[in-house]
Design a protein around this motif. Structure first.
Motif, PDB file in Angstrom:
ATOM      1  N   GLY A  14       0.801  -1.223   0.000  1.00 23.05           N
ATOM      2  CA  GLY A  14       0.000   0.000   0.000  1.00 23.05           C
ATOM      3  C   GLY A  14       0.833   1.272   0.000  1.00 23.05           C
ATOM      4  O   GLY A  14       0.298   2.382  -0.129  1.00 23.05           O
ATOM      5  N   ASN A  15       2.167   1.151   0.142  1.00 26.25           N
ATOM      6  CA  ASN A  15       3.070   2.305  -0.024  1.00 26.25           C
ATOM      7  C   ASN A  15       3.087   2.585  -1.532  1.00 26.25           C
ATOM      8  O   ASN A  15       3.485   1.722  -2.311  1.00 26.25           O
ATOM      9  N   GLU A  16       2.593   3.760  -1.932  1.00 31.00           N
ATOM     10  CA  GLU A  16       2.357   4.040  -3.352  1.00 31.00           C
ATOM     11  C   GLU A  16       3.676   4.377  -4.052  1.00 31.00           C
ATOM     12  O   GLU A  16       4.357   5.347  -3.682  1.00 31.00           O
ATOM     13  N   ILE A  66      12.778   9.461  -4.889  1.00 30.52           N
ATOM     14  CA  ILE A  66      12.207  10.816  -4.756  1.00 30.52           C
ATOM     15  C   ILE A  66      10.916  10.726  -3.935  1.00 30.52           C
ATOM     16  O   ILE A  66       9.985  10.009  -4.315  1.00 30.52           O
ATOM     17  N   ASN A  67      10.861  11.460  -2.813  1.00 31.70           N
ATOM     18  CA  ASN A  67       9.622  11.528  -2.033  1.00 31.70           C
ATOM     19  C   ASN A  67       8.607  12.427  -2.738  1.00 31.70           C
ATOM     20  O   ASN A  67       8.976  13.270  -3.570  1.00 31.70           O
ATOM     21  N   CYS A  68       7.352  12.305  -2.356  1.00 32.87           N
ATOM     22  CA  CYS A  68       6.308  13.090  -3.040  1.00 32.87           C
ATOM     23  C   CYS A  68       6.424  14.581  -2.732  1.00 32.87           C
ATOM     24  O   CYS A  68       5.846  15.399  -3.454  1.00 32.87           O
ATOM     25  N   GLU A 215       6.048   9.333   7.352  1.00 35.95           N
ATOM     26  CA  GLU A 215       7.282   9.342   6.586  1.00 35.95           C
ATOM     27  C   GLU A 215       7.811  10.746   6.321  1.00 35.95           C
ATOM     28  O   GLU A 215       7.044  11.663   5.973  1.00 35.95           O
ATOM     29  N   ARG A 216       9.118  10.909   6.455  1.00 35.62           N
ATOM     30  CA  ARG A 216       9.781  12.147   6.005  1.00 35.62           C
ATOM     31  C   ARG A 216       9.448  12.347   4.532  1.00 35.62           C
ATOM     32  O   ARG A 216       9.590  11.446   3.731  1.00 35.62           O
ATOM     33  N   GLY A 217       8.970  13.529   4.214  1.00 36.81           N
ATOM     34  CA  GLY A 217       8.750  13.858   2.810  1.00 36.81           C
ATOM     35  C   GLY A 217       7.555  13.187   2.173  1.00 36.81           C
ATOM     36  O   GLY A 217       7.366  13.288   0.951  1.00 36.81           O
ATOM     37  N   GLY A 225       9.068   0.419   4.555  1.00 37.04           N
ATOM     38  CA  GLY A 225       9.961  -0.739   4.674  1.00 37.04           C
ATOM     39  C   GLY A 225      11.211  -0.433   5.479  1.00 37.04           C
ATOM     40  O   GLY A 225      11.624  -1.221   6.332  1.00 37.04           O
ATOM     41  N   SER A 226      11.816   0.734   5.222  1.00 33.99           N
ATOM     42  CA  SER A 226      13.038   1.066   5.966  1.00 33.99           C
ATOM     43  C   SER A 226      12.712   1.313   7.440  1.00 33.99           C
ATOM     44  O   SER A 226      13.531   1.009   8.318  1.00 33.99           O
ATOM     45  N   ALA A 227      11.490   1.815   7.717  1.00 37.64           N
ATOM     46  CA  ALA A 227      11.093   1.984   9.123  1.00 37.64           C
ATOM     47  C   ALA A 227      10.908   0.627   9.791  1.00 37.64           C
ATOM     48  O   ALA A 227      11.248   0.447  10.962  1.00 37.64           O
TER      49      ALA A 227
HETATM   50  N1  LIG Z   1      10.325   8.760   3.286  1.00 42.77           N
HETATM   51  C1  LIG Z   1      11.595   8.057   3.368  1.00 42.77           C
HETATM   52  C2  LIG Z   1      11.888   7.328   2.034  1.00 42.77           C
HETATM   53  C3  LIG Z   1      10.899   6.225   1.733  1.00 42.77           C
HETATM   54  C4  LIG Z   1      10.846   5.200   2.821  1.00 42.77           C
HETATM   55  C5  LIG Z   1       9.708   4.182   2.741  1.00 42.77           C
HETATM   56  N2  LIG Z   1       8.698   4.411   1.746  1.00 42.77           N
HETATM   57  C6  LIG Z   1      10.253   2.777   2.675  1.00 42.77           C
HETATM   58  O1  LIG Z   1       9.550   1.877   2.176  1.00 42.77           O
HETATM   59  O2  LIG Z   1      11.385   2.570   3.193  1.00 42.77           O
HETATM   60  C7  LIG Z   1      12.728   9.047   3.636  1.00 42.77           C
HETATM   61  O3  LIG Z   1      12.647  10.206   3.198  1.00 42.77           O
HETATM   62  O4  LIG Z   1      13.700   8.626   4.282  1.00 42.77           O
END
Ligand SMILES: N[C@H](CCC[C@H](N)C(=O)O)C(=O)O
Length: 293
Positions: A14-16, A66-68, A215-217, A225-227
Motif C-alpha cells: 500500500g506504499n504508493e 524521490i519523495n512526493c 514518513e519524512r517527505g 519498509g526502511s522503518a
Molecule cells: N520517506 C523516506 C523514504 C521512503 C521510505 C519508505 N517508503 C520505505 O519503504 O522505506 C525518507 O525520506 O527517508
C-alpha cells in the motif's frame, strides 16, 4: 522535447510507488514533473524509484529515490521490492544488485513471488542518523512530545537504514495515537538536521511488532519498509525482541531478519497496478493500451 520514459504504478503493502525507467537517458526527473505526477490522483505516489544506468559502466543500475514532496531519500524498502518485481518481469532474472546513494543493495525474487532486499547494515552513531547533538546511547534519546509532565510520545530509539528513523515505543494500540498531528512536528524537530521518519511501534511478542509511520517527505503511508527495518533492529538492540521479527504495518506484513553479519534483510510482496509513459521534464503521462482483460 524529451521523449517519454516508461513507468509502472505499483505499491509495496500500500506504499504508493512509481517505478520510472530512466535507463538509456541522460536526463533526470524534474521536480516539477514529480509534482505534476503526484497531483494526478491516478499517479499520486509516496515515492518514485527512478532506475538509471550504472554510474560506472559495468556496475549496478543506480536507483534514485524521490519523495512526493520532491526531497531525495537514501532508502526505500517497499520501493526496492517494486523495482525488483518490475525488472524480474521484464528480464526473467531473479537476483539483482543496485546502487543507491546509501550504497549497494542485493535483492532476490523468490518462487512464491515474495521479494527479499538486503537493506545493508544499520547505523546507530548520532552523527550517522544524523542528530544535531551528541547522544552516546541512541537506543533511547531525550525527545518527547505533548504535555511536559505527561508526554504522549517520548524516549525514542533512533537508527539509520541510510535514511533517518525515530521509533517511539508504545504500550497501547498504535492506532490510538494522533500520528497525523505529532508526525510533522517530530519530522521537522531541530534534533533531526535532515528531518526524520517517525514511527510508533508496539511490541506484541519476542518476534512481532506493530508499526505505523509518518514518513519524512511523504506523511502517513500504509507501509514504510526502511522503518520496519529500523524498528526491528531497535527492538532487538533494546532487548524487546530477537533479531528476526514479523512487522505488521497498516498495509500488511514484512519479515525482517537482522543477520549475524549485521545486514538487515526485509522480505515482502510488491504489486503492479498499471503501466504508462511520462515526460520526465513535465510529468505529462499516458497509460499504456488498456490490458486486454
Ligand atoms: N520517506 C523516506 C523514504 C521512503 C521510505 C519508505 N517508503 C520505505 O519503504 O522505506 C525518507 O525520506 O527517508
Amino acid at each position: 522535447m524529451s521523449t517519454n520514459a516508461p513507468f509502472a504504478k505499483m505499491n509495496g503493502l500500500g506504499n504508493e510507488i512509481i517505478v520510472a525507467d530512466m535507463r538509456g537517458r541522460a536526463d533526470r526527473i524534474a521536480p516539477k514533473a514529480a509534482v505534476a505526477l503526484n497531483a494526478d490522483p491516478a499517479t499520486k505516489f509516496d515515492q518514485i524509484m527512478a532506475i538509471h544506468d550504472p554510474r560506472t559502466p559495468g556496475t549496478a543500475n543506480y536507483i534514485e529515490i524521490i519523495n512526493c514532496d520532491g526531497s531525495m531519500a537514501q532508502a526505500c524498502g517497499n520501493g526496492m521490492r517494486c523495482v525488483v518485481q518490475a525488472l524480474a518481469a521484464e528480464t526473467g532474472e531473479k537476483i539483482f544488485t543496485f546502487e543507491t546513494i546509501a550504497g549497494i543493495l542485493n535483492a532476490e525474487e523468490h518462487e512464491d513471488g515474495l521479494i527479499s532486499v538486503d537493506m545493508g547494515e544499520p547505523r546507530f552513531g548520532w552523527q550517522e542518523i544524523p542528530l544535531a547533538e551528541e547522544f552516546r546511547d541512541t537506543r533511547m534519546i531525550e525527545l518527547q512530545i505533548g504535555p511536559i509532565d505527561a508526554p504522549v510520545l517520548h524516549s525514542p530509539s533512533v537508527a539509520s537504514m541510510g535514511n533517518p528513523h525515530a521509533i517511539f515505543w508504545v504500550d497501547q494500540d498504535v492506532w490510538s495515537y494522533d500520528l497525523e498531528r505529532f508526525g510533522p512536528l517530530l519530522e521537522n524537530h531541530p534534533i533531526f538536521p535532515e528531518r526524520a521518519n517517525i514511527s510508533i511501534a508496539q511490541v506484541t511478542s519476542r518476534d512481532a511488532l506493530t508499526l505505523r509511520t509518518w514518513e519524512r517527505g511523504a506523511g502517513l503511508t500504509r507501509a514504510c519498509g526502511s522503518a520496519a527495518c529500523a524498528a526491528a533492529v531497535s527492538a532487538a538492540r533494546t532487548n524487546r525482541t530477537g533479531r528476526q521479527v514479523t512487522v505488521t504495518l497498516p498495509g500488511g506484513l514484512l519479515a525482517i531478519d537482522w543477520r549475524e553479519d549485521d545486514h538487515v534483510v526485509m522480505t515482502g510482496p510488491a504489486e503492479w497496478e498499471f503501466s504508462g509513459s511520462f515526460d520526465p521534464a513535465t510529468g505529462l503521462w499516458r497509460r499504456d493500451r488498456q490490458d486486454v482483460a
